[in-house]
Design a protein around this motif. Structure first.
Motif: not given
Length: 912
Positions: A539-567
């Motif tokens: 699904e997220n290989v397609y552009p603009f896949s968040y139009d109907d569900k604006v937070r859809q891509r947040w579910r597939d993304l993890a940011l600011d991972l500092y430690s290996i345990n967090e990763v």
């Protein structure tokens, strides 16, 4: 788009009206009566199967076979079921133009499961008969004394042509215009447009010398968008074009047809009309006000408005509206202020707007207007009047009219009130001066003219020097697309999408890929510091896949991972969520990037989408994954040059943020514009590119960086605006000197070199080329010559590196061919620099234009030259042109048949 036989609609010598009767409710009878009362001077005849001897004083026959002669124009008001049969009989008798006012042709014929609309088209096709309508109001041409409509009143003669899709809006416009004493050169509504559409009518009217402006009312796009935009762009070069486009109703079914990443189709129309250089209005009130200004105002000298009123209240209303619309208040010169000081009370603030005070007499109004309209810093004047005992409306209006007639500036008026203001407004209407009920309406009308002027300026801006493309990179880009299509994919993998950006010199963040949680952990260890991990899936290989569900891509993304345990923890959770939603073959692994925090970056969304009507679009606006991101989505049709890219950026709120926060605004804007131009090149190079989204694109003091990108593919499509035909470029060497050069189509960036070419021409060469002595061409002329529509015109130039060592190329010669909309005849012109005569450039350029026009199917190439220009005549004969002296114009005509005509109308056109 074709204008063949359209003359028979607008200037017929004879008309037959089908379905006319003496009944009070007869549409045909009403049309016949309008034709008679309008003073139509040609032959009229009615056709009705009931066998009437005459209808409303006009002779009547029963059928087509009984007509004493076949008419130029047939007007059909008969019942829907009989229309196709009438068309068939008319076509068999060589009638070439039919105006269908009958409605209801969309009804299905139950026997054949076809609509009557389709039956009419099938009946007309074998005979080439042109059809206007059905379900239209008709057409009115005051210059031909023709009212071929069911309108309740006739129209006055004027200089504005009205083309509409709605018959009822058309009749309301006629009624309003008559009340305002405004006239038209042509007035017609097209209804369902089964054949003759908006582009064809615009093309016809663009060539009409009595039409100075075109007013278009449209509900929807019919036909090819490319034809429409090409016709409108061509017309707007020489005539003011204004469009009333109603907003689209956004129901759930309609939203499924929207371009990905676009939440409102109306924005697409805005972008298309702006790209065409026309002005759009959104309400019927704006349409009426626009017609007021179209028919009464002179071309704007500039945007600076002066406001005069006998009170500050109305002045404040007008000024507030002007500033909210990004208008410009004029600043008076010292001489004007001093002159006004002697006329106004001593407490006048010496500023614009001017308060004439409540005791202002007609003489004070007139004197103030005279002074202000002479100020070099004033481009137009708005005079507002509120009724007082000292200055009655009618007397003050007369005083203003006398001054307005003598000034070169535009004068708009707003006489407030009703009982005492109506007579004044009537006097302004009779004098041809634009007048409005409220100050706000007057300012809106002025700003419509300003916005039109701005659109025209953007369309004619000289592009920056052309940037050579890396052809090898673009070959690799096409390979990426071909590989994906060959594997049955309609998308690019993330790594392929990043490579595509890199091939077009768009900076992209380094990405690393893994199929497992352990692989992600290993990458994070190697990178060190904070990382971001994103799960990839179908699904997220397609552009603009968040139009109907604006937070859809947040579910597939993890940011600011500092430690290996967090990763490890975050990636495990991502994998669980993805596996829960998708099968194994739909999961595409993980992408890992280093975080880019700490640079005070502005997040931008930029990319490409594809509209079902207008094709590829570039989009730009605020980025990230914010809920309100779509609110700042700005659109523009490719191809882009620097001027167009700048206009796109500056409409976004991103530009406001840059202006407020960046210490190098110009650099930031230039970088964004260069990126948009590269995306435009990508769209031209890759017709299979359906959508591309860069989100977010980071902008900070280090420059631009694309963090995330996705690309989808589709069937190849063409752009709505013809791109630069680079494939027509050819390298040559001059015959005498052997100097290397290139023959190629002209482009907007050639304007400076084109001016330099002109400056290398002697006065005699200028006279031979233009038939008269003339001065240096203006920017507007140069823009028209260099920024051409390749669908309608072609200009080949010979370009070579400068010999004086300065950077850039110089233009050595140019040949141009302008083709009519039907591709029947193309008129050529050629000019070679004086110091390069004898290098064989004339033969090279003329042969290129002959070959080009022949290949595109043009029937005849022609031109004219002065009888004293022996060199041009000899060149024409050498290439196969037939030359003949034209005593009426005192020129030598040169003609060459390139292809043979196949239809009667083409033969007729060639004989004109």
């Amino acid at each position: 788009m074709s204008t063949k036989y359209l003359r028979r609609f607008f200037k017929p010598a004879s008309i037959a009206v089908f379905g006319a009767s003496d009944r009070a409710d007869s549409m045909g009878g009403a049309v016949l009566q309008n034709l008679r009362e309008g003073g139509f001077e040609g032959q009229l005849i009615a056709v009705n199967s009931q066998g009437y001897g005459q209808v409303r004083g006009v002779p009547c026959v029963k059928s087509v076979s009984e007509l004493p002669q076949m008419p130029d124009l047939a007007i059909i008001c008969s019942p829907p079921g009989s229309v196709a049969d009438i068309i068939r009989k008319l076509g068999a008798n060589m009638v070439k133009a039919a105006l269908i006012l009958t409605g209801g042709l969309s009804i299905r014929n139950s026997r054949e499961e076809r609509s009557l609309h389709e039956e009419v088209l099938d009946a007309a096709r074998p005979y080439g008969i042109r059809i206007l309508g059905p379900d239209c109001m008709g057409l009115l041409v005051p210059g031909s004394r023709m009212n071929a409509s069911y309108a309740h009143v006739n129209i006055r003669k004027g200089k504005v042509a009205y083309i509409g899709q709605s018959g009822l809006i058309g009749t309301a416009m006629i009624d309003w215009a008559n009340g305002q004493e405004i006239g038209f050169s042509h007035f017609l509504t097209l209804g369902d447009s089964v054949d003759v559409g908006i582009p064809a009518v615009i093309d016809y009217l663009a060539q009409d010398p009595y039409t100075h402006a075109i007013l278009l009312q449209m509900d929807r796009m019919t036909g090819r968008a490319r034809d429409f935009l090409s016709a409108v762009r061509a017309a707007s070069r020489n005539k003011l074009v204004l469009v009333l486009k109603s907003d689209i109703v956004q129901d759930d079914q309609h939203k499924l047809q929207l371009a990905p990443g676009v939440d409102d189709e109306d924005r697409v129309y805005d972008a298309a009309l702006r790209r065409a250089g026309v002005l759009r209005v959104e309400t019927s009130d704006e349409l009426y006000n626009a017609l007021e200004t179209l028919s009464r105002m002179k071309p704007l000298r500039g945007e600076r408005l002066a406001i005069l009123c006998n009170g500050m209240g109305p002045n404040a209303l007008a000024t507030d509206r002007l500033l909210k619309r990004q208008g410009q208040l004029a600043e008076f010169s010292d001489a004007t202020r001093e002159a006004l000081l002697s006329l106004l009370p001593g407490y006048w603030n010496q500023r614009n707007p001017v308060d004439l005070n409540a005791d202002a007499t007609p003489e004070r109004f007139a004197e103030a207007l005279s002074l202000v309209s002479k100020d070099p810093g004033v481009d137009a004047v708005l005079v507002i009047h509120a009724p007082t005992q000292m200055a009655f409306g009618a007397e003050t209006a007369e005083a203003v009219i006398e001054v307005a007639r003598r000034t070169a500036r535009n004068v708009l008026t707003s006489w407030m009130g009703r009982a005492t203001a109506i007579e004044a407004r009537n006097r302004f209407n009779a004098a041809g001066i634009a007048t409005f009920v409220t100050p706000e309406e007057a300012v809106d009308a002025f700003m419509q003219m300003v916005e039109y002027r701005r659109n025209q300026e953007v369309m004619r801006q000289t592009p920056a020097p052309y940037m050579e493309q890396n052809s090898q990179n673009h070959v690799r880009a096409r390979e990426l697309v071909a590989t994906a299509r060959g594997e049955g994919r309609n998308f690019l993998y993330h790594a392929e999408a990043c490579e595509l950006l890199d091939l077009y010199d768009i900076p992209v963040a380094h990405s690393y890929y893994a199929d497992t949680v352990e692989g992600v952990v290993d990458i994070a260890k190697r990178l060190g510091g904070s990382v971001a991990v994103r799960a990839l899936h179908c699904e997220n290989v397609y552009p603009f896949s968040y139009d109907d569900k604006v937070r859809q891509r947040w579910r597939d993304l993890a940011l600011d991972l500092y430690s290996i345990n967090e990763v490890k923890h975050a990636t495990t959770r991502l994998e669980y969520r993805v596996r829960e939603r998708f099968s194994d073959d739909e999961v595409l692994g993980f992408v890992v990037q280093q975080m880019k925090r700490g640079f005070q970056s502005l997040q931008i969304n930029v990319g490409v989408t594809r509209d079902p009507t207008f094709g590829p679009l570039l989009l730009f606006g605020a980025g990230g994954y914010a809920v309100d991101m779509l609110a700042d989505r700005q659109l523009m049709l490719p191809p882009l040059n620097l001027a167009l890219a700048q206009a796109l950026v500056r409409r976004s709120r991103v530009y406001d943020i840059i202006r407020e926060n960046s210490y190098q605004v110009e650099r930031d804007v230039d970088q964004l514009c260069e990126l948009l131009i590269r995306l435009s090149e990508m769209v031209v190079d890759l017709p299979e590119l359906a959508c591309l989204e860069i989100n977010p694109l980071l902008l900070n003091k280090r420059g631009l960086l694309a963090v995330d990108v996705s690309v989808s593919l589709g069937a190849p499509v063409s752009l709505s605006i013809s791109p630069y035909p680079a494939y027509l470029t050819e390298s040559i060497r001059l015959k005498g000197s052997g100097r290397p050069a290139v023959v190629r189509p002209i482009r907007g960036e050639d304007e400076p070199a084109h001016l330099d070419l002109y400056q290398h021409l002697s006065p005699d060469s200028i006279r031979l080329r233009y038939f008269y002595s003339r001065g240096v061409p203006t920017h507007q002329e140069l823009a028209t010559w260099t920024q051409i529509d390749y669908d309608r015109e072609m200009a080949f130039i010979v370009s070579a590196p400068r010999l004086d060592g300065l950077p850039g190329d110089e233009t050595l010669g140019v040949v141009r061919a302008v083709t009519d909309p039907d591709n029947v005849r193309s008129e050529f012109s050629i000019v070679i620099r004086d110091d390069l005569q004898g290098e064989g450039l004339g033969v090279i350029l003329m042969q290129r234009i002959v070959d080009y026009c022949r290949k595109r199917g043009t029937l005849q190439l022609y031109g004219s030259t002065l009888s004293s220009n022996r060199g041009m005549q000899a060149l024409a004969r050498k290439l196969g042109f037939k030359t003949a002296y034209n005593p009426e114009e005192d020129v030598v005509d040169m003609k060459m048949m390139l292809n043979e005509p196949t239809e009667e109308w083409q033969m007729y056109r060639l004989q004109q």
